[in-house]
Design an enzyme around this catalytic site. Structure first.
Site, short mmCIF file in Angstrom:
data_model
loop_
_atom_site.label_atom_id
_atom_site.label_comp_id
_atom_site.label_asym_id
_atom_site.label_seq_id
_atom_site.Cartn_x
_atom_site.Cartn_y
_atom_site.Cartn_z
N GLU A 77 38.70 42.29 28.37
CA GLU A 77 38.14 42.69 29.61
C GLU A 77 38.90 44.64 29.19
O GLU A 77 38.60 45.33 29.59
CB GLU A 77 39.08 43.21 30.72
CG GLU A 77 37.85 41.72 31.54
CD GLU A 77 36.41 42.20 31.95
OE1 GLU A 77 36.15 42.30 30.65
OE2 GLU A 77 36.20 40.80 31.77
N HIS A 96 42.66 43.77 37.79
CA HIS A 96 41.53 43.61 37.85
C HIS A 96 41.86 41.37 38.67
O HIS A 96 42.81 40.43 37.40
CB HIS A 96 40.63 43.32 36.46
CG HIS A 96 40.07 42.34 36.34
ND1 HIS A 96 38.38 42.12 37.27
CD2 HIS A 96 39.25 41.35 35.57
CE1 HIS A 96 37.98 41.47 36.90
NE2 HIS A 96 38.43 40.45 36.03
N HIS A 98 40.04 36.99 40.12
CA HIS A 98 38.64 36.41 40.58
C HIS A 98 39.86 35.85 41.81
O HIS A 98 38.49 35.00 41.76
CB HIS A 98 38.82 35.85 39.01
CG HIS A 98 38.30 36.82 38.07
ND1 HIS A 98 37.50 35.90 36.66
CD2 HIS A 98 37.88 37.75 37.70
CE1 HIS A 98 36.71 36.08 36.31
NE2 HIS A 98 36.94 37.51 36.41
N TYR A 117 38.80 49.92 59.79
CA TYR A 117 38.67 51.47 58.91
C TYR A 117 39.32 51.12 58.09
O TYR A 117 40.12 51.50 57.10
CB TYR A 117 39.41 52.08 60.15
CG TYR A 117 41.07 51.04 60.41
CD1 TYR A 117 42.13 51.54 59.60
CD2 TYR A 117 40.98 50.22 61.43
CE1 TYR A 117 43.50 51.28 59.65
CE2 TYR A 117 43.03 49.69 61.94
CZ TYR A 117 43.40 50.70 60.91
OH TYR A 117 44.63 49.90 61.27
N HIS A 159 31.09 38.32 39.68
CA HIS A 159 32.59 38.42 38.62
C HIS A 159 33.65 38.71 39.80
O HIS A 159 34.23 37.65 39.39
CB HIS A 159 32.82 39.82 37.50
CG HIS A 159 33.67 39.92 36.62
ND1 HIS A 159 33.11 40.23 35.18
CD2 HIS A 159 34.54 39.62 36.24
CE1 HIS A 159 34.28 40.32 33.88
NE2 HIS A 159 35.35 39.60 35.18
N TYR A 213 49.34 59.68 55.24
CA TYR A 213 50.45 58.40 55.80
C TYR A 213 51.21 58.38 54.50
O TYR A 213 52.32 58.17 55.06
CB TYR A 213 49.42 57.42 56.22
CG TYR A 213 50.24 56.47 56.31
CD1 TYR A 213 51.17 56.24 57.34
CD2 TYR A 213 50.41 55.21 55.54
CE1 TYR A 213 51.78 55.14 58.07
CE2 TYR A 213 51.47 54.41 56.13
CZ TYR A 213 51.59 53.69 57.20
OH TYR A 213 52.61 53.29 57.25
#
Length: 217
Positions: A77, A96, A98, A117, A159, A213
């Site tokens: 990837e 990344h 899964h 939120y 994916h 924040y």
């Protein structure tokens, strides 16, 4: 980046990848982690279990796909990591996953609306689901970049999830929050309840509060 800095980054990538694995976010060796460098990025290798991965196993690669250091193949990837870094100067790290709940939504090609939120923690008023493309392709890279416009996280259809951050820990925190939100959203849907979605004005206010924040990824 000095040799000492690179060694520190490599060790940090391995810690994040192993934390991702322990959290159940990367079944069957799936997922990958990278950090931006002066010459491109350092990324996890292809097909190596995270429990067995060491800092020396990581691959340094340019955005053009040329390997600069490493004996193993980079993650398949790497194209979307490169495309995101080129499109997003604010991205210093990419995670990344899964992760099961978020991937379930991605397989329904369903994004996450502003039902809570904390969606704003991921960079915007919602978490989109990017269009499907075969893994490891330039098409997927383009879809990921489009889905991340104005966001710090995106679902990839059929994916998984991409999260980016100003730090490795920040990117991982966003990926973890996406999974948490996906679980809550799926629970509402499973109960037959229609989530009440916060309006854009409220999500903008929440986004401003997150900005004040502290660093949000």
């Amino acid at each position: 980046m000095t040799k000492q800095d690179q060694e520190s980054v490599r060790a940090h990538i391995v810690r994040v990848a192993q934390a991702m694995d322990e959290a159940g976010f990367c079944p069957s060796k799936s997922g990958n982690v990278s950090a931006r460098t002066d010459a491109g990025m350092i990324i996890t290798p292809s097909g190596l279990p995270y429990k067995a991965t060491t800092p020396a196993d990581l691959v340094e690669i340019g955005f053009d796909g040329v390997v600069r250091a490493g004996k193993l193949r980079p993650s398949s990837e790497w194209p979307f990591h490169a495309a995101i870094y080129e499109a997003r100067p604010d991205a210093k790290a990419i995670v990344h996953t899964h992760s099961p709940k978020a991937t379930a939504l991605a397989c329904a090609r369903r994004g996450i609306p502003a039902f809570h939120y904390m969606v704003a923690y991921c960079g915007g008023k919602d978490i989109r689901c990017a269009d499907y493309a075969t893994f490891g392709t330039d098409d997927l890279a383009r879809n990921a970049v489009a889905g991340l416009e104005g966001r710090k996280a995106v679902l990839l259809a059929n994916h998984g999830v991409i999260a980016l951050g100003a730090t490795l820990d920040g990117a991982y925190a966003i990926a973890a929050e996406v999974e948490n939100l996906a679980g809550q959203y799926l629970a509402l849907l499973a109960a037959g309840l229609e989530p009440v979605v916060l309006d854009d004005a409220e999500m903008a206010r929440v986004g401003e509060k997150f900005a004040g924040y502290g660093k949000v990824g």
